[in-house]
Write a protein that holds these residues in place. Structure first.
Motif, mmCIF file in Angstrom:
data_model
loop_
_atom_site.group_PDB
_atom_site.id
_atom_site.type_symbol
_atom_site.label_atom_id
_atom_site.label_comp_id
_atom_site.label_asym_id
_atom_site.label_seq_id
_atom_site.Cartn_x
_atom_site.Cartn_y
_atom_site.Cartn_z
ATOM 1 N N MET A 115 0.697 -1.274 -0.038
ATOM 2 C CA MET A 115 -0.085 0.109 0.033
ATOM 3 C C MET A 115 0.911 1.117 0.056
ATOM 4 S SD MET A 115 -2.714 -1.212 2.817
ATOM 5 C CE MET A 115 -3.610 0.163 2.748
ATOM 6 N N ALA A 116 1.911 1.125 0.765
ATOM 7 C CA ALA A 116 3.004 2.224 0.735
ATOM 8 C C ALA A 116 3.237 2.849 -0.749
ATOM 9 C CB ALA A 116 3.976 2.060 1.828
ATOM 10 N N ALA A 117 3.694 1.742 -1.386
ATOM 11 C CA ALA A 117 4.318 2.030 -2.684
ATOM 12 C C ALA A 117 3.229 2.438 -3.652
ATOM 13 C CB ALA A 117 4.731 0.772 -3.418
ATOM 14 N N GLN A 118 2.116 2.278 -3.320
ATOM 15 C CA GLN A 118 0.847 2.901 -4.076
ATOM 16 C C GLN A 118 0.512 4.291 -3.678
ATOM 17 O OE1 GLN A 118 -2.250 -0.072 -3.628
ATOM 18 N NE2 GLN A 118 -1.039 -1.579 -4.644
ATOM 19 N N ARG A 174 2.373 6.391 -1.263
ATOM 20 C CA ARG A 174 3.373 7.477 -0.692
ATOM 21 C C ARG A 174 3.124 8.666 -1.367
ATOM 22 N NH1 ARG A 174 4.028 7.429 -5.466
ATOM 23 N NH2 ARG A 174 5.975 6.520 -6.710
ATOM 24 N N THR A 175 3.605 9.725 -0.545
ATOM 25 C CA THR A 175 3.646 10.938 -0.853
ATOM 26 C C THR A 175 5.423 11.510 -0.870
ATOM 27 O OG1 THR A 175 3.572 11.949 1.382
ATOM 28 C CG2 THR A 175 1.578 11.740 0.304
ATOM 29 N N GLU A 176 5.847 12.620 -1.473
ATOM 30 C CA GLU A 176 7.014 13.221 -1.393
ATOM 31 C C GLU A 176 7.378 13.194 0.137
ATOM 32 O OE1 GLU A 176 7.402 16.862 -3.503
ATOM 33 O OE2 GLU A 176 6.847 15.878 -5.287
ATOM 34 N N GLU A 177 6.623 13.620 1.073
ATOM 35 C CA GLU A 177 7.137 13.766 2.544
ATOM 36 C C GLU A 177 7.242 12.044 3.035
ATOM 37 O OE1 GLU A 177 4.147 15.164 1.074
ATOM 38 O OE2 GLU A 177 4.858 17.158 1.120
ATOM 39 N N ASP A 178 6.354 11.346 2.637
ATOM 40 C CA ASP A 178 6.689 9.949 3.068
ATOM 41 C C ASP A 178 7.945 9.582 2.492
ATOM 42 O OD1 ASP A 178 4.137 9.650 4.393
ATOM 43 O OD2 ASP A 178 3.428 8.941 2.173
ATOM 44 N N VAL A 179 8.256 9.645 1.255
ATOM 45 C CA VAL A 179 9.648 9.277 0.735
ATOM 46 C C VAL A 179 10.888 9.862 1.552
ATOM 47 C CG1 VAL A 179 11.291 9.285 -1.443
ATOM 48 C CG2 VAL A 179 8.727 8.896 -1.537
ATOM 49 N N ALA A 180 10.518 11.273 1.905
ATOM 50 C CA ALA A 180 11.701 11.715 2.574
ATOM 51 C C ALA A 180 11.990 11.202 3.865
ATOM 52 C CB ALA A 180 11.322 13.432 2.633
ATOM 53 N N ASP A 228 9.578 4.039 -5.652
ATOM 54 C CA ASP A 228 9.234 3.875 -7.173
ATOM 55 C C ASP A 228 8.205 3.487 -7.485
ATOM 56 O OD1 ASP A 228 12.034 4.564 -7.489
ATOM 57 O OD2 ASP A 228 12.690 2.669 -7.709
ATOM 58 N N GLY A 229 7.110 3.280 -6.499
ATOM 59 C CA GLY A 229 5.756 2.887 -6.650
ATOM 60 C C GLY A 229 5.652 1.411 -7.032
ATOM 61 N N ASP A 230 6.745 0.492 -6.777
ATOM 62 C CA ASP A 230 6.643 -0.835 -6.985
ATOM 63 C C ASP A 230 6.117 -1.639 -5.765
ATOM 64 O OD1 ASP A 230 6.908 -3.478 -7.941
ATOM 65 O OD2 ASP A 230 9.095 -3.287 -8.871
ATOM 66 N N GLY A 231 5.046 -1.968 -5.679
ATOM 67 C CA GLY A 231 4.317 -2.530 -4.504
ATOM 68 C C GLY A 231 4.740 -4.254 -4.481
ATOM 69 N N ASP A 232 4.746 -4.972 -5.385
ATOM 70 C CA ASP A 232 5.076 -6.127 -5.515
ATOM 71 C C ASP A 232 6.602 -6.425 -5.087
ATOM 72 O OD1 ASP A 232 2.583 -6.840 -6.515
ATOM 73 O OD2 ASP A 232 3.218 -6.962 -8.677
ATOM 74 N N ALA A 233 7.340 -5.568 -5.424
ATOM 75 C CA ALA A 233 8.788 -5.579 -5.118
ATOM 76 C C ALA A 233 8.777 -5.336 -3.554
ATOM 77 C CB ALA A 233 9.723 -4.634 -5.914
ATOM 78 N N ALA A 234 8.191 -4.238 -3.312
ATOM 79 C CA ALA A 234 8.225 -3.842 -1.822
ATOM 80 C C ALA A 234 7.821 -4.965 -0.856
ATOM 81 C CB ALA A 234 7.300 -2.630 -1.448
ATOM 82 N N GLY A 235 6.567 -5.533 -1.304
ATOM 83 C CA GLY A 235 5.960 -6.589 -0.249
ATOM 84 C C GLY A 235 6.695 -7.853 -0.332
ATOM 85 N N ALA A 236 7.490 -8.355 -1.509
ATOM 86 C CA ALA A 236 8.352 -9.497 -1.598
ATOM 87 C C ALA A 236 9.599 -9.209 -0.819
ATOM 88 C CB ALA A 236 8.773 -9.674 -3.049
ATOM 89 N N ILE A 237 10.449 -8.108 -0.780
ATOM 90 C CA ILE A 237 11.569 -7.598 -0.128
ATOM 91 C C ILE A 237 11.215 -7.752 1.332
ATOM 92 C CG2 ILE A 237 13.090 -5.808 0.587
ATOM 93 C CD1 ILE A 237 12.813 -4.720 -2.316
ATOM 94 N N LEU A 238 10.028 -7.188 1.696
ATOM 95 C CA LEU A 238 9.770 -7.147 3.147
ATOM 96 C C LEU A 238 9.570 -8.563 3.714
ATOM 97 C CD1 LEU A 238 9.617 -5.249 5.860
ATOM 98 C CD2 LEU A 238 7.323 -4.593 5.137
#
Length: 229
Positions: A109-112, A114-120, A205-215
């Motif tokens: 969900m975060a990858a989908q 996220r805001t600029e503030e979240d990324v920072a 980068d907005g890659d939810g599948d990668a974010a979930g798999a890494i975690l």
């Protein structure tokens, strides 16, 4: 045990306490129908609205239950254990399994969302985790949990954020013990840095599948250590 009139404030808290004592001390056994609101209000020297709020609090504690058209009945004499207390006594592996399910979805969900503030915030949390590598195990674990909390926060769901905050104390205690027992930082003071950097990049980068798999992979590895320790 007579109820007795209450002092002026705080009335709801006092009413709740008095009624709770009646129940937990056995004055009103399980199955007993409580006196009506008018009778309780008169006995306690308060208004019906105060009694109503006190009964709601007792219902929330699992002591009483309102039955439509019948009244309020005692259903337990022991206060239901709250969520933080259950987490404190739970096995760290059980907590971690639930954490893994919650946080993996949060990363997607975060990858989908996220805001600029979240990324920072994520990039700063990653840098803070790296800086904490020179500190003791407790400080490093705190920085690690803070990075994961930033991922959850980036999902933009306040319920998820609050849920992770409830897990954090139990996670902290278990992870500090794990790091110390297994000596996970004996040869690498900043273990998992590359994995966490990849996680932050995937969310950015907005890659939810990668974010979930890494975690998922990272948490499964830690869970395996916990089962073996």
């Amino acid at each position: 045990m007579p109820l007795g009139s209450l002092r002026p404030s705080p009335l709801v808290e006092q009413a709740t306490q008095h009624l709770r004592e009646q129940i937990t001390q056995g004055e009103w056994p399980v199955g007993t129908r409580l006196p009506g609101e008018n009778a309780l209000a008169k006995a306690l020297g308060v208004g019906r609205s105060t009694v109503r709020e006190a009964l709601r609090a007792l219902a929330g504690a699992g002591l009483v239950q309102a039955r439509q058209g019948s009244g309020v009945f005692v259903i337990a004499t022991d206060i239901a254990e709250d969520w933080p207390a259950r987490l404190r006594r739970a096995a760290i592996t059980d907590v971690y399994e639930v954490r893994m399910m919650v946080e993996t979805q949060a990363a997607r969900m975060a990858a989908q969302r996220r805001t600029e503030e979240d990324v920072a915030a994520l990039e700063e949390a990653l840098a803070a985790r790296a800086r904490a590598a020179s500190q003791d195990d407790a400080a490093f674990v705190d920085a690690d949990i803070a990075l994961h909390a930033a991922v959850v926060a980036a999902a933009g769901n306040p319920v998820l954020t609050d849920l992770f905050a409830e897990f954090a104390p139990a996670l902290r205690e278990g992870l500090i013990g794990l790091v110390e027992v297994l000596g996970l930082r004996a040869h690498d003071r900043n273990p998992g840095h590359d994995t966490h950097a990849e996680l932050v990049a995937a969310v950015r980068d907005g890659d939810g599948d990668a974010a979930g798999a890494i975690l998922q992979a990272e948490l499964e590895q830690t869970l395996a250590h916990l089962h073996d320790s």
